[in-house]
Motif scaffolding. Structure first.
Motif, PDB file in Angstrom:
ATOM      1  N   GLU A 127       0.817  -1.204   0.000  1.00 45.05           N
ATOM      2  CA  GLU A 127       0.000   0.000   0.000  1.00 45.05           C
ATOM      3  C   GLU A 127       0.861   1.269   0.000  1.00 45.05           C
ATOM      4  O   GLU A 127       0.647   2.180  -0.799  1.00 45.05           O
ATOM      5  CB  GLU A 127      -0.871  -0.067   1.256  1.00 45.05           C
ATOM      6  N   ARG A 128       1.843   1.292   0.890  1.00 42.44           N
ATOM      7  CA  ARG A 128       2.682   2.493   0.994  1.00 42.44           C
ATOM      8  C   ARG A 128       3.685   2.591  -0.159  1.00 42.44           C
ATOM      9  O   ARG A 128       4.054   3.686  -0.572  1.00 42.44           O
ATOM     10  CB  ARG A 128       3.378   2.521   2.352  1.00 42.44           C
ATOM     11  N   THR A 129       4.093   1.442  -0.666  1.00 37.13           N
ATOM     12  CA  THR A 129       4.981   1.455  -1.831  1.00 37.13           C
ATOM     13  C   THR A 129       4.240   2.069  -3.023  1.00 37.13           C
ATOM     14  O   THR A 129       4.780   2.894  -3.758  1.00 37.13           O
ATOM     15  CB  THR A 129       5.459   0.025  -2.170  1.00 37.13           C
ATOM     16  N   GLU A 130       2.971   1.669  -3.187  1.00 37.53           N
ATOM     17  CA  GLU A 130       2.163   2.208  -4.291  1.00 37.53           C
ATOM     18  C   GLU A 130       2.102   3.735  -4.216  1.00 37.53           C
ATOM     19  O   GLU A 130       2.229   4.424  -5.225  1.00 37.53           O
ATOM     20  CB  GLU A 130       0.739   1.625  -4.247  1.00 37.53           C
ATOM     21  N   GLY A 131       1.931   4.234  -2.982  1.00 38.06           N
ATOM     22  CA  GLY A 131       1.866   5.678  -2.784  1.00 38.06           C
ATOM     23  C   GLY A 131       3.192   6.352  -3.122  1.00 38.06           C
ATOM     24  O   GLY A 131       3.221   7.394  -3.783  1.00 38.06           O
ATOM     25  N   LEU A 132       4.272   5.727  -2.688  1.00 39.36           N
ATOM     26  CA  LEU A 132       5.594   6.333  -2.882  1.00 39.36           C
ATOM     27  C   LEU A 132       6.016   6.382  -4.343  1.00 39.36           C
ATOM     28  O   LEU A 132       6.637   7.345  -4.793  1.00 39.36           O
ATOM     29  CB  LEU A 132       6.658   5.545  -2.094  1.00 39.36           C
ATOM     30  N   LEU A 183      13.564   7.085  -4.942  1.00 39.24           N
ATOM     31  CA  LEU A 183      13.798   7.188  -3.501  1.00 39.24           C
ATOM     32  C   LEU A 183      15.236   7.514  -3.085  1.00 39.24           C
ATOM     33  O   LEU A 183      15.438   8.256  -2.125  1.00 39.24           O
ATOM     34  CB  LEU A 183      13.374   5.878  -2.811  1.00 39.24           C
ATOM     35  N   VAL A 184      16.183   6.936  -3.766  1.00 42.02           N
ATOM     36  CA  VAL A 184      17.562   7.052  -3.280  1.00 42.02           C
ATOM     37  C   VAL A 184      18.031   8.508  -3.329  1.00 42.02           C
ATOM     38  O   VAL A 184      17.865   9.203  -4.333  1.00 42.02           O
ATOM     39  CB  VAL A 184      18.521   6.125  -4.062  1.00 42.02           C
ATOM     40  N   GLY A 185      18.561   8.948  -2.201  1.00 35.01           N
ATOM     41  CA  GLY A 185      19.074  10.314  -2.117  1.00 35.01           C
ATOM     42  C   GLY A 185      18.043  11.311  -1.615  1.00 35.01           C
ATOM     43  O   GLY A 185      18.376  12.448  -1.330  1.00 35.01           O
ATOM     44  N   ARG A 186      16.790  10.870  -1.492  1.00 33.52           N
ATOM     45  CA  ARG A 186      15.766  11.796  -0.982  1.00 33.52           C
ATOM     46  C   ARG A 186      15.567  11.600   0.517  1.00 33.52           C
ATOM     47  O   ARG A 186      15.865  10.548   1.059  1.00 33.52           O
ATOM     48  CB  ARG A 186      14.447  11.538  -1.702  1.00 33.52           C
ATOM     49  N   TYR A 187      15.010  12.634   1.137  1.00 35.67           N
ATOM     50  CA  TYR A 187      14.823  12.613   2.588  1.00 35.67           C
ATOM     51  C   TYR A 187      13.401  12.255   2.964  1.00 35.67           C
ATOM     52  O   TYR A 187      12.448  12.764   2.371  1.00 35.67           O
ATOM     53  CB  TYR A 187      15.184  13.985   3.177  1.00 35.67           C
ATOM     54  N   TYR A 188      13.279  11.358   3.935  1.00 34.21           N
ATOM     55  CA  TYR A 188      11.961  10.902   4.374  1.00 34.21           C
ATOM     56  C   TYR A 188      11.892  10.842   5.897  1.00 34.21           C
ATOM     57  O   TYR A 188      12.909  10.683   6.570  1.00 34.21           O
ATOM     58  CB  TYR A 188      11.668   9.495   3.836  1.00 34.21           C
ATOM     59  N   ARG A 240       3.887   4.896   8.338  1.00 35.86           N
ATOM     60  CA  ARG A 240       3.694   6.208   7.741  1.00 35.86           C
ATOM     61  C   ARG A 240       5.037   6.666   7.193  1.00 35.86           C
ATOM     62  O   ARG A 240       6.064   6.535   7.854  1.00 35.86           O
ATOM     63  CB  ARG A 240       3.190   7.187   8.802  1.00 35.86           C
ATOM     64  N   ILE A 241       5.029   7.186   5.984  1.00 35.43           N
ATOM     65  CA  ILE A 241       6.284   7.703   5.430  1.00 35.43           C
ATOM     66  C   ILE A 241       5.990   8.957   4.622  1.00 35.43           C
ATOM     67  O   ILE A 241       5.053   8.978   3.832  1.00 35.43           O
ATOM     68  CB  ILE A 241       7.045   6.630   4.603  1.00 35.43           C
ATOM     69  N   GLU A 242       6.744   9.980   4.911  1.00 42.92           N
ATOM     70  CA  GLU A 242       6.535  11.248   4.217  1.00 42.92           C
ATOM     71  C   GLU A 242       7.861  11.792   3.746  1.00 42.92           C
ATOM     72  O   GLU A 242       8.859  11.734   4.464  1.00 42.92           O
ATOM     73  CB  GLU A 242       5.901  12.267   5.172  1.00 42.92           C
ATOM     74  N   GLU A 243       7.828  12.327   2.530  1.00 43.39           N
ATOM     75  CA  GLU A 243       9.045  12.941   2.032  1.00 43.39           C
ATOM     76  C   GLU A 243       9.197  14.292   2.719  1.00 43.39           C
ATOM     77  O   GLU A 243       8.225  15.005   2.933  1.00 43.39           O
ATOM     78  CB  GLU A 243       8.969  13.130   0.508  1.00 43.39           C
ATOM     79  N   MET A 244      10.432  14.587   3.114  1.00 43.53           N
ATOM     80  CA  MET A 244      10.652  15.880   3.758  1.00 43.53           C
ATOM     81  C   MET A 244      10.869  16.908   2.666  1.00 43.53           C
ATOM     82  O   MET A 244      11.599  16.657   1.716  1.00 43.53           O
ATOM     83  CB  MET A 244      11.858  15.804   4.685  1.00 43.53           C
ATOM     84  N   PRO A 245      10.217  18.063   2.809  1.00 44.15           N
ATOM     85  CA  PRO A 245      10.376  19.070   1.757  1.00 44.15           C
ATOM     86  C   PRO A 245      11.822  19.554   1.719  1.00 44.15           C
ATOM     87  O   PRO A 245      12.485  19.615   2.752  1.00 44.15           O
ATOM     88  CB  PRO A 245       9.429  20.186   2.201  1.00 44.15           C
ATOM     89  N   PRO A 246      12.286  19.890   0.527  1.00 46.97           N
ATOM     90  CA  PRO A 246      13.648  20.434   0.461  1.00 46.97           C
ATOM     91  C   PRO A 246      13.692  21.752   1.233  1.00 46.97           C
ATOM     92  O   PRO A 246      12.681  22.424   1.403  1.00 46.97           O
ATOM     93  CB  PRO A 246      13.870  20.654  -1.034  1.00 46.97           C
ATOM     94  N   ALA A 247      14.841  22.100   1.716  1.00 50.35           N
ATOM     95  CA  ALA A 247      14.982  23.330   2.497  1.00 50.35           C
ATOM     96  C   ALA A 247      14.598  24.536   1.635  1.00 50.35           C
ATOM     97  O   ALA A 247      14.933  24.598   0.462  1.00 50.35           O
ATOM     98  CB  ALA A 247      16.418  23.461   2.977  1.00 50.35           C
TER      99      ALA A 247
END
Ligand SMILES: [Zn+2]
Length: 315
Positions: free
Chosen positions: A241-246, A275-280, A295-302
């Motif tokens: 489910e979460r992979t589909e979202g990501l 995914l690789v190199g991104r912040y979560y 729960r997994i959320e990408e962190m917004p870039p600064a």
């Protein structure tokens, strides 16, 4: 079962076997600790384990002399998982299978994690135990398992004298929920579009289940990855489910894409790229080496403002 008037274990100097006395046999009850000759019983086999059945034509003769039975470990009864604090104890555990792992040794038929409302523990089922497979998500009473310890982590082992009873009871599994924030540094092999065995849910290698041989697998999507916060690296496990979202793709779409590409690995490549190199920030129970992501959320870039703020601090 109402059909069974008594069941248990009977032993001689060569070993111990399960017996079942049918209600219809109308035979007297056996008493623990007493010795008997059981005449005309029939042998039976279920999932590789043998038993003897006492029916109408069987006879029970009590013996005056004691038969020396092979050693049967005595369980100290049902314990909560959090109460397992020493190795070498025989216990019963009631819990729900929260995950199954790929067996990395031929001596092991199955391993994974089982949990109750007090905690989660690793279990190992030896191949020699000849016990049926546990199924992820189902609850069981594991009778007569032995506790073990390795590097201060406890586990339970299922062997020949252990017993597995499935229970319909809904078991709430407690676990410590953690949040881990960092960069995904690696997506591991076995991620992406995989096939699972319909019986034991283990992932298949080239259509073959380690336990059940060649099977018609069912598709699943998952991610096994490593996330790095600059100090520690945490393994995370992300379900379908979460992979589909990501990756913004359903299981069906992933299947189609893999079929068109004639290669399942295409999905793994997409996951790596996304995914690789991104912040979560990942949150979920930490069970053994994995954080099971709920729960997994990408962190917004600064933002530019944040960068300027940081630069001021440095200056
Ligand atoms: Zn299987």
């Amino acid at each position: 079962s109402e059909a069974i008037s008594q069941s248990g274990l009977i032993g001689d100097d060569s070993g111990v076997i399960k017996f079942v006395k049918w209600a219809k046999a109308e035979l007297p009850d056996l008493v623990e600790g007493k010795s008997y000759i059981l005449r005309n019983v029939v042998t039976d086999e279920y999932q590789g384990r043998f038993s003897v059945k006492l029916n109408r034509t069987s006879e029970i003769l009590e013996l005056d002399s004691q038969v020396q039975a092979a050693e049967v470990p005595r369980t100290s009864g049902q314990v909560k998982i959090s109460e397992i604090k020493e190795p070498g104890r025989w216990v019963d555990v009631k819990g729900k299978v929260v995950s199954l792992w790929e067996a990395n040794s031929e001596a092991i038929s199955q391993s994974g994690l089982i949990g109750d409302d007090s905690g989660v523990i690793k279990f190992v089922k030896w191949a020699k135990a000849e016990l049926p497979d546990l199924v992820e998500g189902k609850s069981y009473i594991l009778r007569n398992v032995v506790t073990d310890e390795f590097q201060e982590r406890f586990s339970i082992k299922l062997n020949r004298t252990s017993e597995i009873l499935e229970t319909d009871e809904e078991i709430e599994v407690s676990s410590q929920t953690v949040t881990f924030a960092g960069a995904i540094v690696d997506v591991q092999k076995g991620s992406g579009l995989i096939k699972r065995c319909p019986v034991c849910k283990r992932s298949l290698a080239k259509g073959i289940c380690g336990e059940h041989g060649k099977v018609e697998g069912s598709y699943d999507l998952r991610i096994k990855a490593a996330i790095d916060d600059g100090e520690k690296v945490q393994d995370i496990l992300i379900n379908r489910e979460r992979t589909e979202g990501l990756i913004d793709m359903t299981l069906d779409q992933a299947r189609e894409m893999a079929m068109e590409a004639l290669d399942h690995e295409v999905i793994l490549s997409i996951i790596e790229e996304k995914l690789v190199g991104r912040y979560y920030t990942a949150t979920g129970p930490r069970i053994d080496r994995y954080l099971l992501v709920e729960r997994i959320e990408e962190m917004p870039p600064a933002t530019l403002a944040e960068v300027e703020e940081l630069l001021k601090e440095v200056a």
